[in-house]
Motif scaffolding. Structure first.
Motif, PDB file in Angstrom:
ATOM      1  N   UNK A 157       0.843  -1.198   0.000  1.00 46.63           N
ATOM      2  CA  UNK A 157       0.000   0.000   0.000  1.00 46.63           C
ATOM      3  C   UNK A 157       0.878   1.249   0.000  1.00 46.63           C
ATOM      4  N   UNK A 158       1.927   1.230   0.809  1.00 45.49           N
ATOM      5  CA  UNK A 158       2.853   2.373   0.846  1.00 45.49           C
ATOM      6  C   UNK A 158       3.436   2.637  -0.547  1.00 45.49           C
ATOM      7  N   UNK A 159       3.870   1.571  -1.197  1.00 56.29           N
ATOM      8  CA  UNK A 159       4.486   1.685  -2.517  1.00 56.29           C
ATOM      9  C   UNK A 159       3.509   2.302  -3.519  1.00 56.29           C
ATOM     10  N   UNK A 160       2.288   1.793  -3.546  1.00 52.61           N
ATOM     11  CA  UNK A 160       1.311   2.283  -4.516  1.00 52.61           C
ATOM     12  C   UNK A 160       0.852   3.696  -4.177  1.00 52.61           C
ATOM     13  N   UNK A 161       0.736   4.020  -2.881  1.00 57.31           N
ATOM     14  CA  UNK A 161       0.349   5.375  -2.467  1.00 57.31           C
ATOM     15  C   UNK A 161       1.383   6.391  -2.938  1.00 57.31           C
ATOM     16  N   UNK A 162       2.657   6.078  -2.729  1.00 62.68           N
ATOM     17  CA  UNK A 162       3.729   6.986  -3.156  1.00 62.68           C
ATOM     18  C   UNK A 162       3.704   7.198  -4.663  1.00 62.68           C
ATOM     19  N   UNK A 169      11.582  -1.111  -2.966  1.00 64.62           N
ATOM     20  CA  UNK A 169      10.586  -0.430  -3.797  1.00 64.62           C
ATOM     21  C   UNK A 169       9.997   0.778  -3.100  1.00 64.62           C
ATOM     22  N   UNK A 170       9.647   0.622  -1.818  1.00 65.04           N
ATOM     23  CA  UNK A 170       9.098   1.736  -1.035  1.00 65.04           C
ATOM     24  C   UNK A 170      10.154   2.826  -0.889  1.00 65.04           C
ATOM     25  N   UNK A 171      11.387   2.409  -0.604  1.00 69.79           N
ATOM     26  CA  UNK A 171      12.498   3.364  -0.473  1.00 69.79           C
ATOM     27  C   UNK A 171      12.644   4.202  -1.739  1.00 69.79           C
ATOM     28  N   UNK A 172      12.662   3.519  -2.864  1.00 73.15           N
ATOM     29  CA  UNK A 172      12.845   4.210  -4.140  1.00 73.15           C
ATOM     30  C   UNK A 172      11.704   5.161  -4.454  1.00 73.15           C
TER      31      UNK A 172
END
Length: 560
Positions: free
Chosen positions: A371-376, A414-417
């Motif tokens: 969810x974090x990844x897609x939100x960003x 992925x989230x970091x990027x």
């Protein structure tokens, strides 16, 4: 005489038969069939071992009046896995196949069951069946006798077993299988038949050719109507049918023709039903609905039309339902839909006006990486080319704090990027001093510096451009983090890298140029001998790069 004795006598009588006289064989076949139907222990194996299978093959080949009963005996025998190979070796499959051309429905039923059981999980025999032309015949039988449920079930099971084979799909692409399956789906009142049909459609839908045929025949519409009819119940079989069918519709929407037909400029039956899925209490339908909207949003005209029709509030409401201990898959799918809808520039403005960015920021509290990844990614898409959005988000201290936290997500690259890319986008699209200072204050500059050394060229460029813009806007906020990270030495190494991408070197020169406008930074550039690196680039094969290097060389050589 015991049952075992009567079976032995019947086998013996058939084995010594020299001429196939129907009146003589009939009572013996009755005895064999009775033993098989009563599930007498080892009856099937005893019959197979007795040596009378060639007699069965001969009876079938001669197309005698006993053929139907022989086929039934074989079908009952073939329930036992141990007898299937002996049946094949006796040539029974080859002698059964021609009987699929019979006009006798009972003969078709017995033959279909016998062949299906003998060839079950035998890929070699199944391939031979397809090559022998059984596929068109199975479809024809269902067309000729659509209301003979036992016979239709046999054909459906056969297709289900063969549908994964490329040769079978090729054969099915040449017959009208879609309309036959749709008719049977509409007739299917029990879950078992529905599931077999859905499984066939799922396997065949992997073929691009059949996917187009499915679109033209209205398979998605039939599936959608089936789902509408089953909604609201709690029966686990019906819920399973809904899950399979909705997943299948999402899969079929991956085909452009199917997707456009189902959308129908926003008035298609499937599209309208999918909108209702978003408002359903069924989590599976919510998920499939969001995924379907993301698929519809694969071209700009659809995106604009869906915004006109008010799809966004439905997605936002769906996301809000799943904030607290909600379904991660639904959140992920909903954000995917919003991201795709935000691609056209006109939609970004309208979605901002509708308060989309404010409402999806509620998901910042999520601790689920998908969810974090897609939100960003969704926020980054909303910011793209939108100065006002970038300005609003770039000054939001709570958002920045969470993004910085995600920049340090050790276990999720992925989230970091994506977090770093959002920081860069906020600077690049706002070009605003307040945003630069807010990011610097939140300790975001070091993450942009780290991003500049990424293994991905696109991320390197985004970071370098953002740092150049930030330096030009507010060098004072940048100097501390730059010195702490030893940025100038890093930039020199990037320029010296013999295998570095040209576009990265060019973006690096852009940052060096921005730094050279400040007297302190210019002195530090000279102290690391940046001119030496620039000199090496003055004869680069890229005229654009060499020209920029020469210009910068002159700037650094001039007086402060």
């Amino acid at each position: 005489m015991t049952d075992t004795d009567s079976l032995s006598e019947a086998i013996k009588a058939i084995s010594v038969t020299t001429e196939l006289i129907d009146e003589e064989l009939q009572p013996h076949l009755d005895t064999l069939l009775a033993a098989l139907l009563e599930k007498k222990k080892d009856a099937a194996v005893d019959i197979a071992k007795s040596g009378i299978l060639p007699t069965f093959a001969q009876a079938l080949q001669n197309k005698s009046s006993l053929s139907c009963q022989v086929a039934l005996v074989i079908a009952e025998m073939a329930r036992e896995a141990a007898v299937r190979e002996p049946c094949i070796e006796a040539g029974l499959v080859n002698t059964l196949v021609p009987h699929l051309r019979s006009n006798n429905q009972e003969m078709l039923l017995n033959t279909g069951r016998a062949i299906g059981r003998i060839c079950f999980e035998n890929s070699y025999q199944q391939d031979l069946l397809v090559r022998s032309g059984v596929i068109p015949r199975l479809v024809s039988i269902m067309k000729e006798y659509p209301e003979n449920d036992p016979l239709v079930n046999v054909c459906l099971l056969a297709l289900c077993n063969l549908a994964d084979m490329d040769s079978a799909r090729e054969a099915l692409s040449e017959v009208d299988v879609a309309n036959v399956l749709i008719l049977q789906l509409k007739r299917a009142s029990e879950a078992e038949r529905r599931h077999v049909i859905l499984e066939i459609l799922g396997s065949l839908g992997e073929s691009d050719t059949l996917k187009v045929q499915f679109a033209e025949s209205g398979v998605s519409e039939a599936l959608s109507e089936m789902i509408q009819g089953l909604q609201g119940g709690s029966d686990p079989h019906e819920l399973c049918s809904i899950k399979i069918a909705s997943n299948l519709i999402v899969s079929l929407l991956l085909g452009d023709e199917s997707m456009q037909r189902c959308f129908g400029e926003g008035s298609g039956l499937v599209y309208r039903n999918i909108l209702s899925w978003l408002q359903s209490s069924n989590t599976q339908l919510q998920l499939s609905g969001a995924l379907a909207i993301a698929n519809f949003a694969r071209n700009d005209s659809n995106c604009v039309k869906m915004l006109d029709l008010g799809v966004v509030p439905h997605i936002l409401t769906l996301l809000e339902q799943h904030i607290d201990e909600g379904d991660v898959s639904v959140q992920h799918a909903g954000l995917s839909a919003l991201r795709n809808l935000a691609i056209p520039a006109t939609n970004k403005v309208r979605m901002l006006e509708d308060g989309v960015t404010e409402r999806i920021k509620m998901l910042l509290q999520s601790d689920m990486p998908p969810v974090q990844f897609k939100l960003l990614g969704t926020l980054r898409m909303m910011v793209d080319g939108q100065e006002e959005t970038a300005l609003v988000l770039g000054r939001d201290t709570l958002l920045l704090a969470r993004v910085i936290e995600w920049c340090e997500a050790k276990d999720h690259a992925g989230v970091r990027g994506e977090a770093s890319r959002l920081l860069a986008a906020l600077i690049r699209h706002s070009c605003n001093a307040e945003v630069v200072r807010a990011i610097a204050k939140a300790d975001g500059v070091r993450h942009l510096i780290s991003m500049a050394t990424s293994e991905h060229v696109i991320m390197q460029n985004e970071a370098l451009v953002a740092l150049a813009i930030a330096s030009a806007i507010d060098i004072d906020s940048m100097q501390g983090p730059f010195r702490e990270a030893n940025l100038l030495t890093m930039l020199k190494q990037m320029l010296d890298n013999p295998v570095g991408a040209v576009e990265v070197k060019f973006s690096t020169l852009g940052l060096v140029c921005s730094l050279a406008n400040d007297s302190e930074m210019k002195a530090e550039l000279n102290s690391v001998n940046m001119k030496e690196s620039l000199s090496k680039l003055t004869d680069h094969s890229s005229s654009k790069l060499s020209s920029q290097a020469k210009t910068l060389q002159a700037v650094l050589s001039g007086s402060s």
